[in-house]
Motif scaffolding. Structure first.
Motif, PDB file in Angstrom:
ATOM      1  N   THR A  88       0.482  -0.695   0.038  1.00 41.83           N
ATOM      2  CA  THR A  88       0.307  -0.174  -0.172  1.00 41.83           C
ATOM      3  C   THR A  88       1.456   0.830  -0.017  1.00 41.83           C
ATOM      4  O   THR A  88       0.538   1.866  -0.734  1.00 41.83           O
ATOM      5  CB  THR A  88      -0.801   0.230   1.130  1.00 41.83           C
ATOM      6  OG1 THR A  88      -1.382  -1.154   1.387  1.00 41.83           O
ATOM      7  CG2 THR A  88      -2.138   0.965   1.331  1.00 41.83           C
ATOM      8  N   ALA A  89       2.090   1.318   0.599  1.00 42.77           N
ATOM      9  CA  ALA A  89       2.497   1.872   1.243  1.00 42.77           C
ATOM     10  C   ALA A  89       3.454   2.890  -0.733  1.00 42.77           C
ATOM     11  O   ALA A  89       3.348   4.072  -0.836  1.00 42.77           O
ATOM     12  CB  ALA A  89       3.609   2.398   1.186  1.00 42.77           C
ATOM     13  N   SER A  91       1.989   1.295  -3.849  1.00 42.74           N
ATOM     14  CA  SER A  91       0.651   2.000  -4.856  1.00 42.74           C
ATOM     15  C   SER A  91       0.247   3.434  -3.911  1.00 42.74           C
ATOM     16  O   SER A  91      -0.311   4.261  -5.261  1.00 42.74           O
ATOM     17  CB  SER A  91      -0.125   0.633  -5.009  1.00 42.74           C
ATOM     18  OG  SER A  91      -1.127   0.170  -3.461  1.00 42.74           O
ATOM     19  N   SER A  92       0.051   3.513  -2.691  1.00 42.55           N
ATOM     20  CA  SER A  92      -0.902   5.174  -2.706  1.00 42.55           C
ATOM     21  C   SER A  92       0.831   6.466  -2.892  1.00 42.55           C
ATOM     22  O   SER A  92       0.337   7.551  -2.800  1.00 42.55           O
ATOM     23  CB  SER A  92      -0.489   4.849  -0.817  1.00 42.55           C
ATOM     24  OG  SER A  92       0.393   5.114  -0.260  1.00 42.55           O
ATOM     25  N   GLU A  94       3.982   7.050  -1.205  1.00 41.79           N
ATOM     26  CA  GLU A  94       4.644   7.093   0.165  1.00 41.79           C
ATOM     27  C   GLU A  94       5.311   7.180   0.159  1.00 41.79           C
ATOM     28  O   GLU A  94       6.620   8.035   0.214  1.00 41.79           O
ATOM     29  CB  GLU A  94       3.509   6.684   1.251  1.00 41.79           C
ATOM     30  CG  GLU A  94       4.207   7.019   2.297  1.00 41.79           C
ATOM     31  CD  GLU A  94       3.738   6.580   3.593  1.00 41.79           C
ATOM     32  OE1 GLU A  94       2.488   5.926   3.501  1.00 41.79           O
ATOM     33  OE2 GLU A  94       4.585   6.859   4.519  1.00 41.79           O
TER      34      GLU A  94
ATOM     35  N   SER B 282      -2.535   4.784   8.529  1.00 42.27           N
ATOM     36  CA  SER B 282      -1.687   5.256   7.661  1.00 42.27           C
ATOM     37  C   SER B 282      -1.112   4.156   5.682  1.00 42.27           C
ATOM     38  O   SER B 282      -0.731   4.838   5.118  1.00 42.27           O
ATOM     39  CB  SER B 282      -0.108   3.303   8.453  1.00 42.27           C
ATOM     40  OG  SER B 282      -0.375   2.149   7.583  1.00 42.27           O
ATOM     41  N   LEU B 283      -2.862   3.980   5.832  1.00 39.58           N
ATOM     42  CA  LEU B 283      -2.712   3.349   4.299  1.00 39.58           C
ATOM     43  C   LEU B 283      -4.041   4.069   3.368  1.00 39.58           C
ATOM     44  O   LEU B 283      -3.658   4.411   2.775  1.00 39.58           O
ATOM     45  CB  LEU B 283      -2.750   2.020   4.611  1.00 39.58           C
ATOM     46  CG  LEU B 283      -1.776   0.500   4.908  1.00 39.58           C
ATOM     47  CD1 LEU B 283      -2.093  -0.525   4.618  1.00 39.58           C
ATOM     48  CD2 LEU B 283      -0.943   1.456   4.049  1.00 39.58           C
ATOM     49  N   ASN B 286      -3.879   8.274   2.152  1.00 38.40           N
ATOM     50  CA  ASN B 286      -3.331   8.528   2.067  1.00 38.40           C
ATOM     51  C   ASN B 286      -3.550   8.299  -0.146  1.00 38.40           C
ATOM     52  O   ASN B 286      -3.127   8.293  -0.664  1.00 38.40           O
ATOM     53  CB  ASN B 286      -1.997   7.047   1.242  1.00 38.40           C
ATOM     54  CG  ASN B 286      -0.624   6.823   2.551  1.00 38.40           C
ATOM     55  OD1 ASN B 286      -0.216   8.617   2.479  1.00 38.40           O
ATOM     56  ND2 ASN B 286       0.367   6.047   2.730  1.00 38.40           N
ATOM     57  N   TYR B 287      -4.881   7.301  -0.143  1.00 36.43           N
ATOM     58  CA  TYR B 287      -5.515   7.121  -1.243  1.00 36.43           C
ATOM     59  C   TYR B 287      -6.827   8.415  -1.276  1.00 36.43           C
ATOM     60  O   TYR B 287      -6.234   8.203  -2.095  1.00 36.43           O
ATOM     61  CB  TYR B 287      -6.130   5.610  -1.262  1.00 36.43           C
ATOM     62  CG  TYR B 287      -5.594   4.643  -1.714  1.00 36.43           C
ATOM     63  CD1 TYR B 287      -4.921   4.791  -2.685  1.00 36.43           C
ATOM     64  CD2 TYR B 287      -5.076   3.673  -0.808  1.00 36.43           C
ATOM     65  CE1 TYR B 287      -4.204   3.930  -3.475  1.00 36.43           C
ATOM     66  CE2 TYR B 287      -4.703   2.342  -0.851  1.00 36.43           C
ATOM     67  CZ  TYR B 287      -3.745   2.496  -2.394  1.00 36.43           C
ATOM     68  OH  TYR B 287      -3.349   1.496  -2.430  1.00 36.43           O
TER      69      TYR B 287
END
Lengths: 338, 432
Positions: A88-89, A91-92, A94, B282-283, B286-287
């Motif tokens: 996720t880090a 693909s988002s 970050e 945290s996840l 971000n989206y």
């Protein structure tokens, strides 16, 4: 009508923002540092030293890319990620790059929409047993109790292997490698299984490493490599060819010691193209022509990085094995710089 | 005739005997042992069993602790020094103790978190102890900005201009007061929000360009260790109490919208595990945020932890409110107090006093829950213990790190617990 226009403008802005984000190279340059996802701690691959500076084999990939793109191997923001947060880090957005001992699999490449930029370590799942057990092959492990980390591919590999060989086992589920060491040493399980590199580094920490053996069978393929998001091929190329540059440098005998001398020009056109003396390769992906020279200077070539982080001179003591150059019987094969 | 008696009675005592000391089995240690440890066959058995367990533990842990090695560069060196004997290797604490306390905070700037901690004690003093002068409360009010500036560094004008939002709101409220309570209330909320959104940033930039004054900035990814636990824990504790009070009052309110919102919020947050909220922070966020926004991860975590603790706090305080007899509310009404005055002067002081054990319970739970951030990759002490083990020097070390971390947490949690007991005694008004 007005609302419609407003939302239209908003959508356009969002799309534009998406397009802007696609050029990771520009983002990294604007930010002035590379955001690199690493493991929160894996012996030899990524760990902070006493001064808080991250060191290790995976970390070296981040530093080489930062050196190639920004000219400064220290211009990296390390983002420690766990097994759950790493994808996720990435693909988002970050992080720009994930270098966290991640196995290249079909579903991660295709379904999770990542691009693997190559392989920096060929690993495989192995077994460690106490010498007292008198076992010399994994085929003799029928009925053994086995310490295994839950929720990993190793768990599935183990089940596959035992079923294929018509054997039974009793799993002892554990959460982390540190816990596994305690359980294994306390005798809670006969066998500990994880990636062979992890087994070697674990055994090196024991008070009596000579009393434990790694069985010869490697039951899975675990190609580990850095990965980036789908959709930004330029950025994927930069990471991929930085990795190839490190590998090729070893093949051609370019080390951190002789690189400055070689960069003045040699008789070997391949080395000249790699170090940016001729050919202008760097410009093709909008980097300076000496990008590879900077990447190699950051921590040395692939062989130097290997021997200083996980090689036989370190406590982890891994042999090159599959990770030797193709000329030495390994699998490392950098594509031509032409 | 005096010897008449002498014939019938053999002896008459004419002096008092000096008092005898009580029998040895009825005093001091012997009596205590007899009464408390060996008063019956069951207790004798239990005592012997407990003694056996204690001796067994000491025999196993004692040598390990006594043989501790404090000076070594790696686990291998420790083992060499011990030379086969069993012993702890606390050298890892010597080598990495700073990291466990401060994370990757630059070593030459340790004075900043230290000073922030010291000032925190000063800021808390007037809230915790009645003998401290009330004027110190002003410092408590600005302390969050001071702490932020000390920890993260950067321009001093940023926290200053953020702080100025509060007087701006107050001023707006004073100006709008003739226009009615509701309107002035709305304006008093809106003006600071606008101030922070529009004015604060440019103002800070302007002031910085006129009078450049600042500390070296420290990025959030350099925060870690026990410092991170304290930042998240203390901020969460400090914010969750007022938020919890508001939510508790909202849940008991007669106004439909406020009641529904409060109930919905409390039940939603309580129905979700903290780890889920942390993963959201945290996840998922971000989206949702526009690409390129850098919304600080520590800030996100603090917000989630605060919301989580506030929901529990609200229920604890609602328990306190429910414990008050109806007569207290009616008495406040009879005195002619309006809602807020009644809450402030009559209801809350009693309700909070009743809730102290529950409140402190929530605080301690929250402080220990901060270790869950390890799952989203923040390096709190537990996360760092993992990273330290990943160093080839210390790979294989286990209990020493956890003992150190456990000790630090124990000191904090035990301190909170002792203070709450002190507070209960101080506020005790029923006389038995």
């Amino acid at each position: 009508m007005k609302t419609f226009t407003f939302f239209g403008a908003l959508t356009a802005a969002g799309l534009a923002a998406g397009v802007v984000q696609a050029a990771t190279l520009d983002d990294v340059r604007a930010r002035g540092n590379l955001s690199c996802g690493i493991s929160t701690g894996l012996a030899g691959f990524s760990a902070p030293d006493a001064n808080g500076v991250w060191q290790g084999f995976d970390v070296a990939v981040c530093r080489a890319v930062a050196a190639a793109v920004l000219g400064d191997p220290m211009a990296v923001t390390f983002v420690p990620t766990t097994g759950q947060t790493r994808f996720t880090a990435l693909s988002s957005g970050e992080i720009d790059l994930l270098a966290r001992n991640t196995t290249w699999t079909f579903s991660r490449d295709v379904d999770l929409k990542f691009t693997f930029a190559g392989i920096n370590y060929y690993d495989g799942q192995g077994f460690m047993v106490s010498r007292e057990l008198g076992v010399s092959s994994a085929r003799e492990l029928d009925g053994a109790t086995i310490c295994i980390q839950t929720g990993t591919t190793t768990e599935l590999n183990l089940a596959d292997y035992f079923r294929a060989n018509n054997m039974s086992y009793e799993p002892v589920p554990i959460e982390t490698n540190a816990e596994a060491q305690q359980q294994y040493l306390a005798g809670a399980c006969d066998v500990y299984t994880t990636d062979a590199s992890g087994l070697a580094s674990t055994r090196a920490t024991f008070a009596d490493p000579e009393n434990h053996i790694l069985l010869p069978e490697i039951i899975s393929k675990e190609p580990l490599g850095p990965l980036v998001r789908h959709g930004d091929d330029e950025w994927a190329d930069i990471v991929k060819w930085t990795l190839y540059a490190l590998i090729a440098a070893e093949e051609y005998g370019i080390t951190s010691q002789n690189i400055d001398e070689l960069a003045r020009g040699t008789d070997n056109p391949e080395i000249n193209r790699l170090l940016g003396v001729e050919g202008g390769l760097g410009q093709m992906f909008r980097l300076e022509n000496d990008w590879a020279r900077r990447a190699i200077s950051a921590g040395g070539n692939y062989g130097e990085i290997f021997s200083s982080t996980i090689g036989e001179s370190t406590p982890i003591g891994l042999a090159r094995g599959l990770n030797a150059q193709w000329t030495q019987g390994g699998l490392l094969y950098a594509m031509p710089f032409r | 005739m005096s010897d008449t008696h002498a014939e019938t009675v053999a002896f008459v005592r004419d002096t008092m005997l000096p008092p005898e000391p009580p029998p040895v089995t009825e005093i001091g240690a012997v009596r205590w042992v007899r009464e408390n440890l060996f008063s019956g066959w069951l207790n004798v058995l239990l005592t012997l069993g407990a003694v056996y367990v204690i001796v067994w533990l000491l025999a196993h842990i004692g040598p390990w602790l006594l043989n501790s090695v404090w000076n070594a560069g790696s686990l291998a060196e420790c083992r060499q020094i011990l030379d086969g004997a069993t012993g702890a290797c606390f050298a890892v604490i010597r080598d990495r103790g700073q990291q466990l306390l401060y994370g990757f905070y630059p070593a030459n700037l340790y004075w900043r978190p230290n000073l922030a901690l010291l000032l925190m004690v000063v800021a808390l003093a007037p809230l915790l102890f009645p003998r401290v002068p009330r004027r110190v409360l002003w410092f408590s009010a600005v302390y969050p900005a001071v702490a932020y500036w000390l920890l993260w560094g950067g321009s001093v004008w940023f926290p200053v201009s953020v702080l100025l939002g509060f007087p701006a709101g107050y001023l707006a409220w004073r100006v709008m007061r003739p226009a009615g309570a509701i309107l002035s209330g709305i304006v008093a909320v809106l003006v600071p929000l606008l101030w922070w959104a529009v004015v604060a940033g440019p103002l800070a930039g302007l002031l910085q360009s006129i009078v450049p004054l600042g500390l070296r900035p420290v990025r959030s990814d350099q925060f870690g260790g026990f410092m991170l636990s304290i930042i998240i824990g203390v901020t969460g504790i400090a914010l969750s109490l007022p938020l919890g009070i508001v939510l508790a009052l909202g849940r008991r309110s007669d106004m439909f919208l406020i009641k529904t919102l409060s109930v919905g919020f409390i039940e939603f947050i309580r129905g979700v595990p903290l780890i889920t909220l942390l993963f959201t922070a945290s996840l998922l966020l971000n989206y949702f945020l526009p690409p390129g926004t850098n919304f600080d991860i520590i800030l996100r975590v603090i917000i989630m932890v605060t919301l989580f603790a506030a929901a529990y706090m609200a229920e604890v305080i609602r328990g306190g409110l429910a414990a008050l007899p109806r007569g207290q509310y009616e008495a406040a009404d009879a005195l002619g107090l309006d809602y807020w005055k009644a809450q402030r002067l009559v209801i809350m002081p009693q309700a909070l006093k009743v809730s102290i054990p529950g409140i402190v319970n929530t605080f301690i739970g929250l402080f220990k829950d901060t270790t869950l951030v390890v799952f989203i990759g923040l390096l709190d002490p537990i996360g760092l213990s993992n990273s330290i083990r990943a160093d080839t020097n210390w790979n294989g070390i286990y209990w020493e790190l956890f003992i150190f971390i456990g000790l630090l947490f124990f000191i904090f949690c035990f301190g909170m617990s002792r203070y709450s007991q002190h507070l209960e005694r101080r506020l005790k008004t029923d006389h038995h």
